[in-house]
Structures are given as structure tokens and as C-alpha cells.
Design an enzyme around this catalytic site. Structure first.
Site, PDB file in Angstrom:
ATOM      1  N   HIS A 118       0.834  -1.197   0.000  1.00  0.00           N
ATOM      2  CA  HIS A 118       0.000   0.000   0.000  1.00  0.00           C
ATOM      3  C   HIS A 118       0.873   1.253   0.000  1.00  0.00           C
ATOM      4  CE1 HIS A 118      -2.422  -3.275   1.644  1.00  0.00           C
ATOM      5  NE2 HIS A 118      -3.481  -2.621   1.271  1.00  0.00           N
ATOM      6  N   HIS A 158      -4.073   3.046  -3.610  1.00  0.00           N
ATOM      7  CA  HIS A 158      -4.298   2.565  -2.243  1.00  0.00           C
ATOM      8  C   HIS A 158      -3.541   1.278  -1.956  1.00  0.00           C
ATOM      9  CE1 HIS A 158      -6.414   1.522   1.507  1.00  0.00           C
ATOM     10  NE2 HIS A 158      -6.323   0.302   1.036  1.00  0.00           N
ATOM     11  N   GLU A 184     -17.850  -4.780  24.346  1.00  0.00           N
ATOM     12  CA  GLU A 184     -16.968  -5.923  24.529  1.00  0.00           C
ATOM     13  C   GLU A 184     -15.726  -5.823  23.645  1.00  0.00           C
ATOM     14  OE1 GLU A 184     -20.171  -6.143  23.606  1.00  0.00           O
ATOM     15  OE2 GLU A 184     -21.174  -6.831  25.422  1.00  0.00           O
ATOM     16  N   HIS A 227     -28.064 -16.321  24.341  1.00  0.00           N
ATOM     17  CA  HIS A 227     -27.036 -16.099  25.357  1.00  0.00           C
ATOM     18  C   HIS A 227     -26.291 -17.372  25.728  1.00  0.00           C
ATOM     19  CE1 HIS A 227     -28.949 -12.257  25.556  1.00  0.00           C
ATOM     20  NE2 HIS A 227     -28.209 -11.835  26.544  1.00  0.00           N
TER      21      HIS A 227
END
Lengths: 663, 663
Positions: free
Chosen positions: A32, A266, A412, A474
């Protein structure tokens, strides 16, 4: 000829970075070039005018941290490391992206000197930086004394459009703003180009306004102007309360006449012809490739003396601190080396009652907390459920930065990244916690910890369908297997209180990989040895109960199902089948044992049944039959759900007998 | 006695919801009463004054969609479904969170009537809603004609503080704002309380300002005032361009004298005593429990007649549309039923060249695109790398809403959620794509697709260390195993072009689980049968090359390693070892085959070697030796990396011979 004016030399330096990036990518025909070419002025202003580091001692503890969140621009970092005098010779830059080189496609922690963390997966560098900044703030608040600013550095980074789009960075930025991490400073290389085109095809929000909403200081500047970058960095450093985002408008692939400001620059090499045209437009000699003029090198290499001076000054300050605060200095040294002596191990408690392993974990934390004063951690809004709270300690908040209880919020992913940052920074031993099912939200950061060999500690409770009523959304099924599958990652699922305490000992004595404990919501009877200082869990798997005679059958189980195995053994023994029970908290540890030990515990040829309230996926390695759940769970009372899906001694005994009867 | 004034009746209705929530949670002694009690006015205003639905035909295609992103408040949804006349009897509400009830802890799609999607893992409902709204906009733009607004509905939702903290919701909101999804409307139950305490311990950003930065219409209102909610919803409906967030300041657990506005009411039963006090304060009779007065029921049940009328009106409109636009109507019907006839299957091409499977996938997409005009999809900023582009089709953008190419941005998690939403909405067949390594960023949504039985299609390319130079941050190792471990999830890793095309056929003919194709960056020689319409890949695994005699050895391989197996077979056969090669694209499909077929392909007792450029984790089920990589990869040329780690015919043959020599 006289030396060029300062500005000219700056430009030469910046263009040198651009030339190295073009040549590195071109030689590899992969990589890149666009980001290094566009962001070179950002990097130059930061590294040459602000960053306090010591190239000859990359581990100087009070250095500023620099994180290239946009890891695909790795040639930028490699160029800076080489130019400023780190132990990264030019020959390595010429081997960019080649097998066994020190210059892999994305920067790798532990592989290349001066790389603070592995980056590449977008958003990770940004989010992990928040952990670095928390570490600095916590350690500074804990150890600094009036007139003795022993811990006092910035955490700088460069991020890209992709970092800004990833959700994890928003979580992390929200947390950083709340925590008022004033010494966290990011340069955002806003070049308006991603792989698929201009950012306006999908990314038209106001990042400026969003970060202001997150309580950051935000500046918008011309990123191609070194002095503007310089001034903005000073402004950011002067802002003591808010973290800073400097939105730098840049031109990707600057210097390339035909490809700058387009996606073409890029992620691929420019091509020989365009490299030549670019060098011409930037005034870089065409030959030799990887050209660095003496004056440019001399300018960059000033970092070597300057770095040595800065570290020497700091060492003087440290000596003064040690003289005046010998106890604190001793603790700081322990924190930095991670060697806290034997006291904390001796303080580990045995657990005699029937309690959930999440509760045993909480007991362990509180037993050791006073012996390891830089142990800190918390939960993603489940502190009470995860039992993460260190008693008699404050929360880590803007007005209580010595607090050791972290409130990560319902974030999280950013939590795991922050724990990695806290750990990588050094001086801290950090943990994070949530429900096991939510490892799915943060796998990218869990994996990165493993890839970096970062000894983060994670506590994930509610580790099976045994959690009950919350139901299949869950209830983990495949999570244990999918965590075991990560290389260099120690998943431990302890069977009772003592094994849980032993797992904490193992985790704290680990220095080269992350440890994750899967813990129960429901109570577990004490079953395993109570000598937690020398617990067989350290071997990963061990014979918990021997068969009454030569074992005809082995039951291997983990966590809450070890007691199911014990119950099944009782039934089987009554029926005349000598049965061994093996507790198997950690595949990772077991598979590091000598073959002889492994075959002693699980002799080849003895029929073996695995019992784990999770998918059987993976267990074929050790067992020929499984008591498992290979579909999603169900909402209901935890005990009822366990029974419904066969996690009873009776059913386990039946599965075992069927196995024995199989020809 | 005269009927109560409208306002009083509203209050009675709202308090009835509160009472049901308290009683449900109390009976289960588990669950979340706080949200339903606080957000009842939001739900009442939305369901009784805005939502166009038909309780007696929950699948009415043009209904407004309602998504309770805060799935822990499930009693709110169950109460609404029962009260407005869905087939969810009160007896089920009394069985809240009990095994086999229709009222599990979190709402489950396909399990309870009227539940548009499974929610609970925070952020998922919010992010998936964006997919619903894209579907509505795309289908409306594609099928509506002047005067014939056949597809014309809102996507409403209720979200919570947790939803707002999760990164996935920021990704999704940024995408929704960019796409100008004006008919997406979320009520944000801003009660300032999470499990760990007040939100000010970690969440102090301005959500209002952030969503304005993301180009949403934002209103801030008193959520306890039904009329304010009503007015804000009207305002949001009138805003045609921007999606709307209505920040409703509410009081969690409203009505509970001692627990309202505290974390205590978030996630546990109130306790009998507090339930009584709360009912008294709200004017709810203490007995019977689950009390619903006749007048309240009558008020809610107006939804039944109203819903029937609305659907009848729509059916009239549809008939008029069919009369005027018979061809379009036919296509719409096909889109809704998902039955597109045999043409697209016949159009599937054979692939004769050596090309990457990502390229074959792109060919397949373009071969079928014209036959399935509501097939749409895209990539998380890797469209060219993932080969997702449908040629001669526009991008889906605000000014080109019939475009079938979606630019998801660098937002893998929101992408997968959006693809799920597009699929669940009906009428669309959607796909999303990125690099395989980035499944780690979106596992929570991938899992949710499996849990819901949602037939989303995912294309994840760059599926092994064979991708080369990008290095270990981008090279999947454990991803194949961890995806195979998800229940009800079909991971397919095709061996060549024809198998890839066959996988597309399989995916499009699937209606009850997600399919994910792991595809290569590097070229694959044609090896498998070219009858892609009847390809043995449909069985998951099959004998690709039979042994020259009775097979002494089986080599099973997937994807790019099938050619390694073919090469190894050649060596082994030359050395006199009759060797069978099995191509094994899908464990999921193979494990659904009859036992006889499975044992025919992989007879018990024949030594078997697995060859896959990934972890060996899991493969013990089928093989006794593995050519695998059980550690992280390395940056370097793809072929060099493959060779370095043993993925050559020579090494595979050696591993096989070692297995044969093992006693």
C-alpha cells in the site's frame, strides 16, 4: 553548495519517506504505497517534532507510544524506524513483504523492533491505543508524586478512514472521551479514498461532529502542511482533559502524477513507470532505489542522540524518585518487570464450598489484589455477574484515576482491545470480562492478543446452556471450540473453585499468550485437589478419579460437566466398569505436555467419552463418543435445560455403555 | 358507568403492559421487568397509533416491521403480541422463560408468531433493521409505479442504552444515514440505567449529537408522555430523507416505588412484595395476576379489525397493480415466494479455466443476476477483491435506489446484520462479502443468522495463507473450523470454478440456514465435474478421484488444497499406494447425508489424511493425520508461504506415507 533551508530539508525528509514507500511496494509488487505517500507529512511532524522515544532503547518505559492503526501503511512505519535509527537496516526495507523478512505486510509486534502492537485489521490499533492511554493515566496517578512525574507520556497514533468506519473505534472513542484520556492523540489521515472508491459512496457522516459528541477535542487541518500538523499536535498536547483527533485532509499517493487521489494508489504497486514519474515530480533521484541522502539521514538520526538524552534525563528523575520514595519505586519496578514475588501465590485461597466458578474467580482476584497493586480490570457492564470487582478499590474514573475497577460499558470489542493495550503498555496486569457468548463480539481483538503473544486475561462467565433462562441468544454452544481453535490462546474451563483459583495462578504466571477462563453461573461442588499452589490443572488435563481397576473407560470433562462425569463414573463402577475421570481444563496446556504424560492420562485404545455442555466439534481428537449439544440451546431453568439436553450422570453413563458395546 | 376518557384508557392500557411484565418476570423469577415498565408508553404509542400490521396475518408483506432491539425487554413484545390479537395466548405469557414455552427469555424468530427477528445480543436488532429498511426502499423503488405504492412501510424499533454503546450500531447508523433510509425510525429508551449502574459511569457522550453527525433526524422527548411520543413518531414519519432517532427520556421500572430508576429493576424479578406495591401505585388489581380488563383488551384488539382492513386495502391496490403491470406483479410474486423458476439454474455456467474461486463466484453472480432481479449484495469495501459486482447495475445509493450493488463500507459487522435484515424482510436475496479473516468482526451476526435459520449468503475470499503478502493479520487459520462449529451454518469451501458455481446453486436453493463460501485469491485449476446443475458438491463430500485399486488411503481436502491432494495421489499411486481423493466442500451438507453414503465416501478403517491450509482443529473426526497449519501464518509470496508450511503434493504424500507406517 550550502545546506538547504529548514523547510527544504523537511520536504526532502518527507519525500524520502515517499520514495522508500514507493520502492518497497514496487520491489514486492504488493502493498500500500498510497497512505505513506499521503501521510508522510503527518508522520514527519509527529516523529521529528513531538515523539519522545529512544531508537537505541525501544523499550524505554516512559517513551511516547506510537501506533499506526492503519497498519496497511506499514512502509511508513518501517521507513521511520530505519531513518530514526532503530535496528532495522535498509536491507530489510528492501525485503518488504518477503518471507522471513523483518518487514511483513502489516506491522507485527515482537517481530520488528519499535512496533508497539500488531495492526492491520482496521480499528484495532485505534481501540488498543485507548488501553495504552488508560495505562499511562493509571500508572501516573498511582506512582507519580509532586515534582516527580515518573510516568508521563503521550499515546499517539495515525488512523485512516477504515479505522473510523469500524464499530470498535466508536466504542473505544466513546470510552476514551468519557475517561478524559487527554494524552491520547490521533492523527486521522482523511484522504477520502478507500479500496472501493471515494469515501462518499458510503461514508458521508461528519466525523468531526461525531468525535465532538464523544467529548474529544477535534481539529480539522491541512495534512499536507507540516507546520499545520505541528501546531495541531501542540494544541492537542495542551488539551489536558479531552483526547484529541486531528482530522488531516491529505492526498493519498501524493506525488504520483497519474494515481494520486485515486483508489489505484491505495493497495497496489505504482508500476515502474509511475514510480519514475513520481520520483521526478518529487525531486527524488531515480537511482539508487531506496534513496536516502546523507543530509536527510543526519536529520532523522538526530533522534538517536535526542532519545538517549531524554532517557538519561528520565533516569535521573527516576533516581531522585527512588531516593525519596523507595517503597513506591520498588513497587513500580515490580510492576514493570511483572515479578511480584511469591506472596500473591501463597495468598491464593482454597475453596471448600459449592459455588459458581465466577464467584471463585472473584475470590481469587480479591485474594491477590493487594499483592499485585497494578492488577486492574473490569467488565463490559456485567461486573456483578462476572464477579470482577476489586473490593475497597475505586472505579477508574476521571476524578479517581488510581481506581482499579474499570467500567468498560456495553463495549466488549473495545474492552478486549483496551485490555490488550493495558497489557502491552507494561506496568499493568489487566483483565476484562463479559458473558462467554459475547466472545463473538470481540474475536478480532482476542485473536490479535494471541497473534501478538500478549498475556491479557479474560473472564467469560455464563459459559454454557446451564445459564438457563436467557436462552439460545445467550447460551454458548460453539464458543469453546472456536476459542480452542485459535493458535497461541489458552482457554481454561475450570471444574470447581480450586481449579479456578489455580487457573488464576496460571494466568498471572503467563507472559507470552492470552488466557481466557470460561466460568459458570451455576454452583459447582468442590471436586479437585485443594492445593491450589500446585494444582494439576497446570498440566491442562489430569486424572481426577482413578478407575477401581484397570480402566476400561475414560470420561473426560471440563468445567461444570466434571461433576456429571464423577456421577457417571459412580454408576458405571457400580455396574462393574472400571472408569477413570479426567478433568480437562485446558487443551492448550495439555498439548504442551510431554507425550509420555499425555499418553499416561489418555492411553491410546481406551474407549473415551467427552462430556461438555457445548458442541462436540473438536472432541474427536480425544474421545470416540460425546455427551454434547450440537444445536442451539433453549430458554428455561438452567437445571431443566441441562437435563433436557442430556447432561446428567445417567445419560453420560448410557452414552459410555453404548460406546463400549460399539464393535 | 361510562367508558373512561381516552387518556385514562391509554393509561390503563400502558399499565396493563407493566403489570404483565411484572407478573411474567415474577412467575419466572427471572427476566427484565425494568424496560417494559419504562418503555410501555413508547410501545403503546407506536403500536396503537402508528404501526400498520395485521395480527391475524403476521406475514402480510407490506406490514410495518417492528424490532425490539433491546430483546431483554421481551415481555414488552409478548404483551403487545397477546394484547393486539396475535396467536400468543395468555397461558404462554404465564410460562415466560420456561422450557418449551412460546415466550423464551429473548424473542426468537420462527419460534413466536409476530417476532420479526431474534434479538438479545445488543446492537443486533438495531443493525439488522437497517437491512429491513434497505429492503423496503429497494423493493419500493423497483416495483412501485406512479399511483401504485405496493411496497410502502416503515421499519420501527425500540433500542436501549446498550444498543447505543455497541459498535455495530454505530456502523449501521452511519450506513443508514448515508443511504437516507427515511422510513427507518427508532425509539431510544434512554433510561440512563444499565446493569452496572447509572450510564454516567461510562456512557457520557451526546447520542443526540452523534446521530446528527451520522445524518439522522434526532428528537429528544419525554418518553413517559404518550402524546409526545405520538407527535415525535409523526414528525419522524414526515421526514422522508433521514432515518429518525427519537431519544425518549424514560424511567426504568416506572411504577415500582422502591426500585424504579435503579439498576435493581433492570434484570431481576421485583419480588412479590414490590410487585404488590407497584400494582397499587399503578392502580392495577392485585388479583388475578396477568390482569387484563375487558376494556383494555377491547382497545388493543381494535388492531385485529384495523389490521384486516389495512391488508384488504393493500390487496385491492395489489390487484390494481397486477391488472396494470402484470409482468412486474409476476416478478414481485416470485420475489416474495423466492421461487424464480428453472431459468437461473440452467444459466449457471461451467468454468473451464484456471481461475480463483472468488472470480468464479463473480461469474456465477453475473450469470444469474438477470434471472433473479431481486438478488442484491456487495462488499465491505472490497468489491473488486471479492468479485461481488453485478455488471450493468447501479450502486444502491440515495439517488439510485434500484441499484443492486451495495457499498457497505468498512463495516463488516453491520454488513452481515444488514444482509440478515434484507433476507428476513422477504422479497430480496442478499449477499455480503469481505475477507475470510474478517468473519471475526461479524461472528455475532453470522451466528444470529444461523440461530434464526435465515438464508443469508456470504462470500468471504482470501481464505487461507495462500493470500500471501498481507501476512498473519489477514491469513485465516482457525476461521474455517470456528465457522464449521456454528450449528445450522453451511460453510462451503469449493475446490474449483465448477464447485464454486455449484455452491451458488446450493446457496440460492437454501431457505432455512445461512451459507458462507470461503473463496480463494489464487487461481485454481479445473478438477471437478462440469455439470454444475447436478454437481456432487451438493452432498458435501464426494469421491473426486478413485484409487487405482482397493483404496489403501484416502486424501480429503477442501478448496485450494484439493489440487494438492490430486498431486499427492499421483505420487502415491506411482509408489504403488492406491489412493482415493475426496473433495469435501461442506461438512454441513455431508453430515446431512444418509449414513450409507457417508461410509461409502469415507469407509471406516481406511487411513485418511486431511489437507487444508488451516488449523487441523476438528479434522480428527474424519482423518488420522493432517496437512495443516496449527500456528499463525507469515507474510510472503503466496506460493512461497504455501510451500513453507507444507502445502505441497510432496509433503502431503510424505504425511500420508507416515500415517500408513504408523502402527
Amino acid at each position: 553548495m550550502s545546506a538547504p533551508a529548514k523547510t527544504d530539508l523537511d520536504t526532502l525528509c518527507i519525500n524520502t519517506i515517499r520514495g522508500l514507500a514507493m520502492d518497497g511496494v514496487q520491489a514486492a509488487n504488493s502493498g500500500h504505497p498510497g497512505l505513506p505517500m499521503g501521510a508522510a507529512p503527518l508522520a514527519f511532524a509527529l516523529w521529528q517534532r513531538h515523539l519522545r522515544h529512544n531508537p537505541k532503547n525501544p523499550k524505554w518505559f516512559n517513551r511516547d507510544r506510537f501506533i499506526l492503526s492503519a497498519g496497511h501503511g506499514s512502509m511508513l512505519l518501517y521507513s521511520l524506524l530505519h531513518l530514526t535509527g532503530y535496528d532495522l537496516p535498509l536491507s530489510e526495507l528492501k525485503q518488504f513483504r518477503q518471507l522471513h523478512s523483518k518487514t511483513p505486510g502489516h506491522p507485527e509486534y515482537g517481530h520488528t523492533v519499535g512496533v508497539e502492537m500488531t495492526t492491520g485489521p482496521l480499528g484495532q490499533g485505534f481501540a488498543t491505543s485507548v488501553g495504552f492511554a488508560i495505562a499511562e493515566k493509571f500508572l501516573g496517578a498511582t506512582f507519580n508524586k509532586p515534582g516527580h512525574e515518573i510516568i508521563d507520556h503521550f499515546t499517539y497514533g495515525i488512523c485512516s478512514d477504515g479505522d473510523m468506519m469500524e464499530g470498535v473505534s466508536n466504542e473505544a472513542a466513546s470510552l476514551a472521551g468519557h475517561l478524559q484520556l487527554g494524552k491520547l492523540i490521533f492523527l486521522y489521515d482523511s484522504n477520502h479514498i478507500t479500496i472501493d472508491g471515494r469515501t462518499d459512496i458510503t461514508f458521508t457522516e461528519s466525523v468531526e461532529m461525531r468525535f465532538k459528541a464523544l467529548d474529544w477535542q477535534v481539529q480539522v487541518i491541512d495534512g499536507m502542511n507540516v507546520d499545520a500538523v505541528d501546531r495541531a499536535l501542540t494544541e492537542a498536547e495542551n488539551e489536558k482533559t479531552k483526547p484529541s483527533l486531528i482530522i488531516c485532509r491529505t492526498i493519498i499517493g501524493y506525488g504520483s502524477p497519474n494515481k494520486a487521489d485515486t483508489p489505484k494508489v491505495h493497495g497496489s504497486a505504482l508500476g515502474e513507470a509511475e514510480v519514475e514519474l513520481s520520483k521526478q515530480s518529487l525531486g527524488i533521484p531515480l537511482e539508487p532505489k531506496f534513496y536516502i541522502s546523507d543530509e536527510v539521514l543526519a536529520e532523522f538520526r538526530k533522534a538517536v542522540d535526542l532519545g538517549a538524552e531524554r532517557e538519561a534525563e528520565w533516569r535521573k528523575k527516576l533516581a531522585a524518585y527512588e531516593a525519596e520514595y523507595p517503597e513506591e519505586a520498588k513497587t513500580l519496578r515490580k510492576a514493570i518487570t511483572g515479578e511480584f514475588g511469591p506472596e500473591w501465590v501463597e495468598a491464593l485461597p482454597s475453596i471448600k464450598e459449592k459455588i459458581a466458578s465466577r464467584a471463585s474467580s472473584g475470590i481469587a482476584i480479591n485474594a491477590i489484589a493487594s499483592y499485585i497493586p497494578t492488577l486492574l480490570g473490569g467488565s463490559a457492564d456485567l461486573a456483578e455477574s462476572n464477579n470482577t470487582h476489586i473490593k475497597d478499590c475505586a472505579d477508574f474514573q476521571p476524578d479517581t484515576p488510581t481506581g482499579r475497577n474499570l467500567n468498560f460499558g456495553i463495549r466488549e470489542h473495545a474492552m478486549v482491545a483496551a485490555v490488550n493495550g493495558l497489557t502491552l503498555h507494561g506496568g499493568c496486569r489487566a483483565y476484562g470480562a463479559s458473558f462467554l457468548i459475547f466472545t463473538d463480539y470481540c474475536r478480532a481483538s482476542l485473536r490479535l492478543a494471541a497473534l501478538m503473544g500478549c498475556p491479557s486475561i479474560f473472564l467469560f462467565t455464563h459459559d454454557s446452556i446451564g445459564l438457563g433462562e436467557d436462552g439460545p441468544t445467550h447460551q454458548p454452544i460453539e464458543q469453546l471450540a472456536s476459542l480452542r481453535a485459535i493458535p497461541n490462546f489458552n482457554l481454561m474451563r475450570p471444574a470447581d473453585g480450586n481449579e479456578t483459583v489455580a487457573c488464576w495462578k496460571i494466568a498471572l504466571q503467563t507472559h507470552d499468550h492470552p488466557c481466557l477462563m470460561a466460568l459458570t453461573r451455576q454452583g459447582l461442588p468442590p471436586l479437585t485437589p485443594d492445593d491450589v499452589q500446585h494444582h494439576p490443572a497446570e498440566k491442562g488435563a489430569y486424572v481426577l478419579q482413578e478407575a477401581s481397576g484397570a480402566a476400561k473407560l475414560i470420561l473426560v470433562a471440563t468445567g461444570s460437566e466434571v461433576s456429571v462425569a464423577v456421577g457417571a463414573k459412580e454408576i458405571l463402577e457400580r455396574e462393574g466398569i472400571p472408569t477413570r475421570v479426567v478433568s480437562f481444563p485446558s487443551w492448550f496446556l495439555f498439548e504442551r505436555q510431554p507425550k509420555a504424560y499425555r499418553e499416561e492420562v489418555l492411553p491410546k485404545g481406551t474407549p473415551t467419552v467427552s462430556i461438555e455442555a457445548a458442541t462436540s466439534f473438536g472432541w474427536d481428537r480425544y474421545a470416540q463418543a460425546h455427551v454434547s449439544i450440537d444445536h442451539f440451546g433453549a430458554s428455561g431453568n438452567g437445571e431443566a435445560v441441562m437435563k433436557e439436553f442430556g447432561f446428567t450422570a445417567e445419560n453420560a453413563a448410557m452414552v459410555a455403555k453404548e460406546l463400549l458395546e460399539t464393535p
